[in-house]
Design a protein around this motif. Structure first.
Motif, PDB file in Angstrom:
ATOM      1  N   LEU A   1       0.833  -1.210   0.000  1.00  0.00           N
ATOM      2  CA  LEU A   1       0.000   0.000   0.000  1.00  0.00           C
ATOM      3  C   LEU A   1       0.863   1.254   0.000  1.00  0.00           C
ATOM      4  O   LEU A   1       0.595   2.198  -0.756  1.00  0.00           O
ATOM      5  CB  LEU A   1      -0.952  -0.011   1.195  1.00  0.00           C
ATOM      6  N   ALA A   2       1.900   1.291   0.817  1.00  0.00           N
ATOM      7  CA  ALA A   2       2.778   2.462   0.862  1.00  0.00           C
ATOM      8  C   ALA A   2       3.422   2.704  -0.505  1.00  0.00           C
ATOM      9  O   ALA A   2       3.517   3.851  -0.959  1.00  0.00           O
ATOM     10  CB  ALA A   2       3.848   2.276   1.936  1.00  0.00           C
ATOM     11  N   ALA A   3       3.842   1.643  -1.170  1.00  0.00           N
ATOM     12  CA  ALA A   3       4.486   1.777  -2.481  1.00  0.00           C
ATOM     13  C   ALA A   3       3.509   2.271  -3.540  1.00  0.00           C
ATOM     14  O   ALA A   3       3.834   3.170  -4.324  1.00  0.00           O
ATOM     15  CB  ALA A   3       5.103   0.450  -2.903  1.00  0.00           C
ATOM     16  N   VAL A   4       2.311   1.712  -3.581  1.00  0.00           N
ATOM     17  CA  VAL A   4       1.353   2.150  -4.601  1.00  0.00           C
ATOM     18  C   VAL A   4       0.881   3.576  -4.322  1.00  0.00           C
ATOM     19  O   VAL A   4       0.635   4.350  -5.249  1.00  0.00           O
ATOM     20  CB  VAL A   4       0.170   1.158  -4.770  1.00  0.00           C
ATOM     21  N   GLU A   5       0.797   3.959  -3.060  1.00  0.00           N
ATOM     22  CA  GLU A   5       0.435   5.348  -2.747  1.00  0.00           C
ATOM     23  C   GLU A   5       1.517   6.315  -3.221  1.00  0.00           C
ATOM     24  O   GLU A   5       1.210   7.376  -3.767  1.00  0.00           O
ATOM     25  CB  GLU A   5       0.174   5.514  -1.252  1.00  0.00           C
ATOM     26  N   ARG A   6       2.788   5.965  -3.040  1.00  0.00           N
ATOM     27  CA  ARG A   6       3.886   6.810  -3.537  1.00  0.00           C
ATOM     28  C   ARG A   6       3.802   6.957  -5.058  1.00  0.00           C
ATOM     29  O   ARG A   6       4.001   8.043  -5.597  1.00  0.00           O
ATOM     30  CB  ARG A   6       5.240   6.197  -3.179  1.00  0.00           C
ATOM     31  N   LEU A   7       3.524   5.843  -5.721  1.00  0.00           N
ATOM     32  CA  LEU A   7       3.412   5.869  -7.175  1.00  0.00           C
ATOM     33  C   LEU A   7       2.244   6.759  -7.603  1.00  0.00           C
ATOM     34  O   LEU A   7       2.383   7.595  -8.497  1.00  0.00           O
ATOM     35  CB  LEU A   7       3.229   4.438  -7.699  1.00  0.00           C
ATOM     36  N   ALA A   8       1.115   6.607  -6.951  1.00  0.00           N
ATOM     37  CA  ALA A   8      -0.066   7.407  -7.286  1.00  0.00           C
ATOM     38  C   ALA A   8       0.189   8.896  -7.033  1.00  0.00           C
ATOM     39  O   ALA A   8      -0.197   9.745  -7.847  1.00  0.00           O
ATOM     40  CB  ALA A   8      -1.271   6.925  -6.476  1.00  0.00           C
ATOM     41  N   GLU A   9       0.842   9.217  -5.938  1.00  0.00           N
ATOM     42  CA  GLU A   9       1.146  10.620  -5.622  1.00  0.00           C
ATOM     43  C   GLU A   9       2.102  11.225  -6.640  1.00  0.00           C
ATOM     44  O   GLU A   9       1.985  12.397  -6.987  1.00  0.00           O
ATOM     45  CB  GLU A   9       1.731  10.733  -4.218  1.00  0.00           C
ATOM     46  N   LYS A  10       3.030  10.425  -7.132  1.00  0.00           N
ATOM     47  CA  LYS A  10       3.977  10.936  -8.131  1.00  0.00           C
ATOM     48  C   LYS A  10       3.255  11.333  -9.412  1.00  0.00           C
ATOM     49  O   LYS A  10       3.530  12.380  -9.988  1.00  0.00           O
ATOM     50  CB  LYS A  10       5.042   9.886  -8.446  1.00  0.00           C
ATOM     51  N   TYR A  11       2.339  10.488  -9.867  1.00  0.00           N
ATOM     52  CA  TYR A  11       1.707  10.723 -11.158  1.00  0.00           C
ATOM     53  C   TYR A  11       0.452  11.592 -11.091  1.00  0.00           C
ATOM     54  O   TYR A  11      -0.012  12.061 -12.119  1.00  0.00           O
ATOM     55  CB  TYR A  11       1.436   9.390 -11.861  1.00  0.00           C
ATOM     56  N   PHE A  12      -0.079  11.814  -9.890  1.00  0.00           N
ATOM     57  CA  PHE A  12      -1.216  12.720  -9.727  1.00  0.00           C
ATOM     58  C   PHE A  12      -1.038  13.476  -8.415  1.00  0.00           C
ATOM     59  O   PHE A  12      -1.771  13.265  -7.458  1.00  0.00           O
ATOM     60  CB  PHE A  12      -2.526  11.939  -9.749  1.00  0.00           C
ATOM     61  N   PRO A  13      -0.009  14.365  -8.381  1.00  0.00           N
ATOM     62  CA  PRO A  13       0.336  15.022  -7.123  1.00  0.00           C
ATOM     63  C   PRO A  13      -0.768  15.916  -6.563  1.00  0.00           C
ATOM     64  O   PRO A  13      -0.824  16.133  -5.360  1.00  0.00           O
ATOM     65  CB  PRO A  13       1.587  15.829  -7.468  1.00  0.00           C
ATOM     66  N   GLY A  14      -1.637  16.419  -7.390  1.00  0.00           N
ATOM     67  CA  GLY A  14      -2.712  17.290  -6.919  1.00  0.00           C
ATOM     68  C   GLY A  14      -3.986  16.551  -6.573  1.00  0.00           C
ATOM     69  O   GLY A  14      -4.977  17.162  -6.168  1.00  0.00           O
ATOM     70  N   GLY A  15      -3.983  15.244  -6.714  1.00  0.00           N
ATOM     71  CA  GLY A  15      -5.193  14.464  -6.468  1.00  0.00           C
ATOM     72  C   GLY A  15      -5.523  14.359  -4.991  1.00  0.00           C
ATOM     73  O   GLY A  15      -4.636  14.397  -4.133  1.00  0.00           O
TER      74      GLY A  15
ATOM     75  N   ALA B   1      -6.772  12.555  -1.498  1.00  0.00           N
ATOM     76  CA  ALA B   1      -6.540  11.249  -0.868  1.00  0.00           C
ATOM     77  C   ALA B   1      -7.707  10.314  -1.165  1.00  0.00           C
ATOM     78  O   ALA B   1      -7.502   9.121  -1.404  1.00  0.00           O
ATOM     79  CB  ALA B   1      -6.347  11.418   0.631  1.00  0.00           C
ATOM     80  N   GLU B   2      -8.930  10.842  -1.183  1.00  0.00           N
ATOM     81  CA  GLU B   2     -10.113  10.022  -1.451  1.00  0.00           C
ATOM     82  C   GLU B   2     -10.078   9.452  -2.866  1.00  0.00           C
ATOM     83  O   GLU B   2     -10.371   8.274  -3.082  1.00  0.00           O
ATOM     84  CB  GLU B   2     -11.406  10.828  -1.247  1.00  0.00           C
ATOM     85  N   HIS B   3      -9.721  10.287  -3.828  1.00  0.00           N
ATOM     86  CA  HIS B   3      -9.638   9.839  -5.223  1.00  0.00           C
ATOM     87  C   HIS B   3      -8.560   8.768  -5.365  1.00  0.00           C
ATOM     88  O   HIS B   3      -8.766   7.737  -6.030  1.00  0.00           O
ATOM     89  CB  HIS B   3      -9.345  11.032  -6.137  1.00  0.00           C
ATOM     90  N   ARG B   4      -7.404   9.017  -4.750  1.00  0.00           N
ATOM     91  CA  ARG B   4      -6.288   8.068  -4.808  1.00  0.00           C
ATOM     92  C   ARG B   4      -6.682   6.735  -4.186  1.00  0.00           C
ATOM     93  O   ARG B   4      -6.443   5.674  -4.761  1.00  0.00           O
ATOM     94  CB  ARG B   4      -5.070   8.677  -4.096  1.00  0.00           C
TER      95      ARG B   4
END
Length: 168
Positions: free
Chosen positions: A110-124, A126-129
């Motif tokens: 989960l921590a790894a996929v969250e880092r990946l998601a934050e990198k590619y959609f930094p303005g998104g 937390a709920e959307h992610r």
């Protein structure tokens, strides 16, 4: 074990290599493929705390190759400007050599996929992610590359100049 760079004057510093890994949007993961053929696949990734993380399906060529041999290399090209009159390119690139592992623990996955998601959609949000992660969770594998050796190189035309930022 790892070869010394032949053109040492073109070597990038460890800090510059890390910056290229942090800022890059994609790279090519190379593994030992089937029947002795190399297998190289372009991937999105995130670099954090000295490791590289990738997402993957649970099966396929990449996972078969990883299970045969977890050693891999990963290349990111930060700049590749064609210089036609000189018959060359003005480039900066990094190659990481290391060992891959599948993240098994739910928390580290989960921590790894969250880092990946934050990198590619930094303005998104937390709920959307979280909603996107939940949708793909069952089919998702996360891979971690522990870096054993890192090297970077620049075109000789860039020696003594500040390496360009990603995309320049």
């Amino acid at each position: 074990m790892f070869r010394e760079m032949r053109r040492k004057k073109q070597a990038l510093s460890p800090d510059t290599c890390a910056a290229i890994l942090r800022e890059g949007s994609a790279g090519v993961l190379a593994l030992e493929g089937a029947e002795g053929y190399p297998y190289a696949v372009p991937l999105s990734y995130v670099y954090a705390e000295g490791k590289i993380y990738f997402h993957s399906a649970k099966s396929g060529h990449k996972i078969d190759a990883l299970r045969r041999n977890p050693r891999a290399s990963f290349c990111v090209v930060a700049r590749d400007q064609v210089m036609p009159e000189a018959y060359t390119t003005c480039f900066t690139s990094v190659i990481a050599f290391g060992t891959l592992r599948i993240l098994e623990a739910e928390a580290e996955k989960l921590a790894a996929v969250e880092r990946l998601a934050e990198k590619y959609f930094p303005g998104g949000s937390a709920e959307h992610r979280q909603a996107a992660i939940r949708r793909g969770w069952q089919a998702l594998l996360m891979l971690e590359m522990t870096i054993d050796h890192l090297s970077g190189k620049q075109a000789k035309e860039l020696i003594g100049k500040n390496p360009p930022a990603e995309g320049q």
